[in-house]
Write an enzyme that holds these catalytic residues in place. Structure first.
Site, PDB file in Angstrom:
ATOM      1  N   CYS A   1      -1.012   6.339   9.010  1.00 31.42           N
ATOM      2  CA  CYS A   1      -1.285   4.983   8.558  1.00 31.42           C
ATOM      3  C   CYS A   1      -2.456   5.305   7.577  1.00 31.42           C
ATOM      4  O   CYS A   1      -2.392   6.242   6.820  1.00 31.42           O
ATOM      5  CB  CYS A   1      -1.803   3.777   9.602  1.00 31.42           C
ATOM      6  SG  CYS A   1      -3.161   4.435  10.781  1.00 31.42           S
TER       7      CYS A   1
ATOM      8  N   ARG B   1       0.913  -1.252  -0.066  1.00 30.16           N
ATOM      9  CA  ARG B   1       0.080   0.028   0.022  1.00 30.16           C
ATOM     10  C   ARG B   1       1.018   1.146   0.220  1.00 30.16           C
ATOM     11  O   ARG B   1       0.481   2.250  -0.701  1.00 30.16           O
ATOM     12  CB  ARG B   1      -1.079   0.002   1.135  1.00 30.16           C
ATOM     13  CG  ARG B   1      -2.113  -0.969   1.028  1.00 30.16           C
ATOM     14  CD  ARG B   1      -3.031  -0.906   2.269  1.00 30.16           C
ATOM     15  NE  ARG B   1      -3.868   0.301   2.059  1.00 30.16           N
ATOM     16  CZ  ARG B   1      -4.549   0.534   3.191  1.00 30.16           C
ATOM     17  NH1 ARG B   1      -4.721   0.116   4.168  1.00 30.16           N
ATOM     18  NH2 ARG B   1      -5.552   1.728   3.093  1.00 30.16           N
TER      19      ARG B   1
END
Length: 280
Positions: free
Chosen positions: A235, A180
């Site tokens: 995050c 990611r």
């Protein structure tokens, strides 16, 4: 400031009125599952805190997928279960670590100094054969004095300044998994990639079978960074960055802050750039 406790310690504290236990189990793809599991079985005396109902504010245009809860509202939730500054608080989840860490970060941010994450979570507890119950404890009101630790939180504006001015400090740490971070996949957010200038340290590397690695292991993870340098962790939505926050503190880093809105907040502004691949 504390970080973690083990199940063997907690089982000895089950009748200690000065120890409060919080169940933070949650499933991101199934938001009702955590509370259902809690009602079926939990550690005796534990109160349930829901990631989306109590540990986050409602989602709006900006602020990310799990905005921080409104402080006064979270204070009321804490007071309802009898948490004040005299209590030692232990938070657990299913053993993943990130949901209990979110609670740890929030309560510490409000100024509580005796809050811990239970290593191995509910999984480790039940595997040890320790007692569980479906009995919901009675609420007991108290008063919690807020003493916000502003040094734990980074604003969107600060992160934007790092990107716009190409600053090397504070160091941005992206806590998501590498695929990611690199922009190879993006299952949730508007666009794949990461905040420009961020380096990648996946939060899960600080854990082993639901237990936080010890301080020496955490130091090795961040050995290329200077402990005196300011760090901002993020995050996807401000949840999995919290175990990394704890890990950095365990490793001896002094100035660590959470960008709570994280990547989902960053990409909610369409003009913001994103980067792909590795940095630095």
């Amino acid at each position: 400031m504390g970080f973690v406790v083990n199940k063997d310690w907690l089982v000895e504290q089950l009748h200690n009125k000065d120890v409060k236990i919080v169940d933070c189990r949650f499933a991101l793809g199934n938001p009702t599952q955590g509370e259902r599991l809690y009602q079926e079985s939990h550690i005796p005396g534990a109160f349930y805190f829901d990631l989306e109902k109590q540990l986050s504010a409602p989602v709006s245009e900006h602020g990310g997928r799990h905005p921080l809860p409104e402080i006064e509202q979270f204070k009321l939730e804490v007071e309802k279960v009898g948490i004040d500054h005299s209590k030692t608080v232990v938070a657990y989840d299913g053993g993943e670590g990130q949901f209990a860490s979110r609670f740890w970060w929030l309560l510490t941010y409000l100024g509580h100094e005796k809050v811990y994450v239970l290593n191995e979570g509910f999984k480790g507890w039940t595997e040890a054969g320790y007692p569980t119950t479906n009995e919901i404890p009675e609420l007991e009101s108290t008063s919690f004095n807020i003493n916000i630790r502003e040094d734990m939180l980074a604003s969107y504006e600060e992160v934007k300044e790092i990107v716009d001015q190409k600053k090397d400090s504070p160091i941005l740490i992206d806590s998501r998994d590498e695929s990611r971070y690199k922009g190879e996949i993006e299952p949730i957010d508007r666009i794949a990639g990461h905040i420009p200038r961020a380096i990648n340290r996946c939060w899960i590397e600080g854990m082993e079978q639901g237990t936080f690695k010890d301080s020496e292991e955490q130091k090795k993870r961040f050995a290329d960074l200077n402990k005196e340098d300011p760090i901002i962790v993020y995050c996807g939505s401000g949840v999995t960055a919290t175990p990394n926050y704890i890990a950095l503190k365990m490793a001896g880093f002094k100035d660590v802050r959470l960008y709570a809105g994280s990547y989902s907040d960053w990409v909610s502004y369409e003009e913001n750039p994103v980067a792909k691949g590795n940095e630095r």
